[in-house]
Design a protein around this motif. Sequence first.
Motif, short mmCIF file in Angstrom:
data_model
loop_
_atom_site.label_atom_id
_atom_site.label_comp_id
_atom_site.label_asym_id
_atom_site.label_seq_id
_atom_site.Cartn_x
_atom_site.Cartn_y
_atom_site.Cartn_z
N PRO A 25 6.50 5.36 -6.35
CA PRO A 25 5.33 6.01 -6.93
C PRO A 25 4.78 5.29 -8.16
O PRO A 25 5.53 4.70 -8.94
CB PRO A 25 5.86 7.40 -7.32
CG PRO A 25 7.32 7.23 -7.46
CD PRO A 25 7.73 6.09 -6.59
N ALA A 26 3.47 5.35 -8.30
CA ALA A 26 2.78 4.89 -9.51
C ALA A 26 2.29 6.14 -10.21
O ALA A 26 1.66 7.00 -9.59
CB ALA A 26 1.60 3.99 -9.14
N VAL A 27 2.61 6.28 -11.50
CA VAL A 27 2.30 7.50 -12.24
C VAL A 27 1.37 7.19 -13.40
O VAL A 27 1.63 6.29 -14.19
CB VAL A 27 3.60 8.16 -12.78
CG1 VAL A 27 3.28 9.46 -13.50
CG2 VAL A 27 4.60 8.40 -11.66
N ASP A 28 0.28 7.93 -13.50
CA ASP A 28 -0.63 7.85 -14.65
C ASP A 28 -0.25 9.00 -15.58
O ASP A 28 -0.52 10.16 -15.28
CB ASP A 28 -2.08 7.98 -14.20
CG ASP A 28 -3.06 7.82 -15.34
OD1 ASP A 28 -2.77 8.25 -16.47
OD2 ASP A 28 -4.15 7.27 -15.09
N ASN A 30 -1.40 9.89 -18.49
CA ASN A 30 -2.52 10.60 -19.13
C ASN A 30 -3.20 11.59 -18.19
O ASN A 30 -3.57 12.68 -18.60
CB ASN A 30 -3.55 9.60 -19.65
CG ASN A 30 -2.99 8.76 -20.78
OD1 ASN A 30 -2.27 9.27 -21.64
ND2 ASN A 30 -3.28 7.48 -20.76
N LEU A 31 -3.37 11.22 -16.92
CA LEU A 31 -4.06 12.08 -15.97
C LEU A 31 -3.10 12.93 -15.13
O LEU A 31 -3.52 13.90 -14.49
CB LEU A 31 -4.93 11.24 -15.03
CG LEU A 31 -6.03 10.43 -15.69
CD1 LEU A 31 -6.76 9.58 -14.66
CD2 LEU A 31 -7.00 11.36 -16.42
N GLY A 32 -1.83 12.52 -15.08
CA GLY A 32 -0.86 13.25 -14.27
C GLY A 32 -0.93 12.90 -12.80
O GLY A 32 -0.31 13.56 -11.98
N SER A 33 -1.67 11.85 -12.45
CA SER A 33 -1.78 11.49 -11.04
C SER A 33 -0.58 10.66 -10.60
O SER A 33 -0.04 9.85 -11.35
CB SER A 33 -3.08 10.75 -10.75
OG SER A 33 -3.09 9.51 -11.39
N VAL A 34 -0.14 10.90 -9.37
CA VAL A 34 0.99 10.20 -8.77
C VAL A 34 0.50 9.65 -7.43
O VAL A 34 0.01 10.39 -6.59
CB VAL A 34 2.19 11.14 -8.55
CG1 VAL A 34 3.36 10.40 -7.94
CG2 VAL A 34 2.59 11.82 -9.85
N THR A 35 0.64 8.34 -7.25
CA THR A 35 0.15 7.67 -6.04
C THR A 35 1.29 6.88 -5.41
O THR A 35 2.07 6.25 -6.12
CB THR A 35 -0.99 6.71 -6.40
OG1 THR A 35 -2.00 7.43 -7.10
CG2 THR A 35 -1.59 6.08 -5.16
N PHE A 36 1.37 6.94 -4.09
CA PHE A 36 2.35 6.13 -3.36
C PHE A 36 1.91 5.99 -1.90
O PHE A 36 1.02 6.71 -1.44
CB PHE A 36 3.76 6.71 -3.44
CG PHE A 36 3.87 8.16 -3.09
CD1 PHE A 36 4.00 8.58 -1.78
CD2 PHE A 36 3.87 9.12 -4.09
CE1 PHE A 36 4.10 9.92 -1.47
CE2 PHE A 36 3.98 10.46 -3.79
CZ PHE A 36 4.10 10.87 -2.47
N PHE A 37 2.53 5.04 -1.21
CA PHE A 37 2.25 4.81 0.20
C PHE A 37 3.40 5.33 1.04
O PHE A 37 4.56 5.19 0.67
CB PHE A 37 2.04 3.32 0.49
CG PHE A 37 0.76 2.78 -0.07
CD1 PHE A 37 -0.42 2.91 0.63
CD2 PHE A 37 0.74 2.15 -1.31
CE1 PHE A 37 -1.61 2.43 0.12
CE2 PHE A 37 -0.45 1.67 -1.83
CZ PHE A 37 -1.63 1.81 -1.13
#
Length: 95
Positions: A25-28, A30-37
């Motif tokens: 996972p990639a975590v931002d 500041n925004l709380g967004s979590v992205t992964f494939f």
Amino acid sequence: MTITAVNRTVRTQQAKRPEGIPVLPAVDINLGSVTFFTPGGHRQYWSAEPAELVNALTEAVRPAQWIPEIGTLVVTVAQTGVRAGRRLGFRLAAH
């Protein structure tokens, strides 16, 4: 009258534990967004605890696991006396 006690063992069918999908996972923070494939494609979610998630990921002892059935990202961190480590679950909401 004779009473005979009989011990019976009833085996209950345990629910199968959902299997996780290994993700990076990639975590931002500041925004709380979590992205992964995943094998099914790109996923983007929101976490109420992005800083705690990043801290857990920096101490992870194995790849994070995405469990889509319960919407949880599980991170395993080292714990003294527990060979398998301690699993921390982070609930993610659809973004």
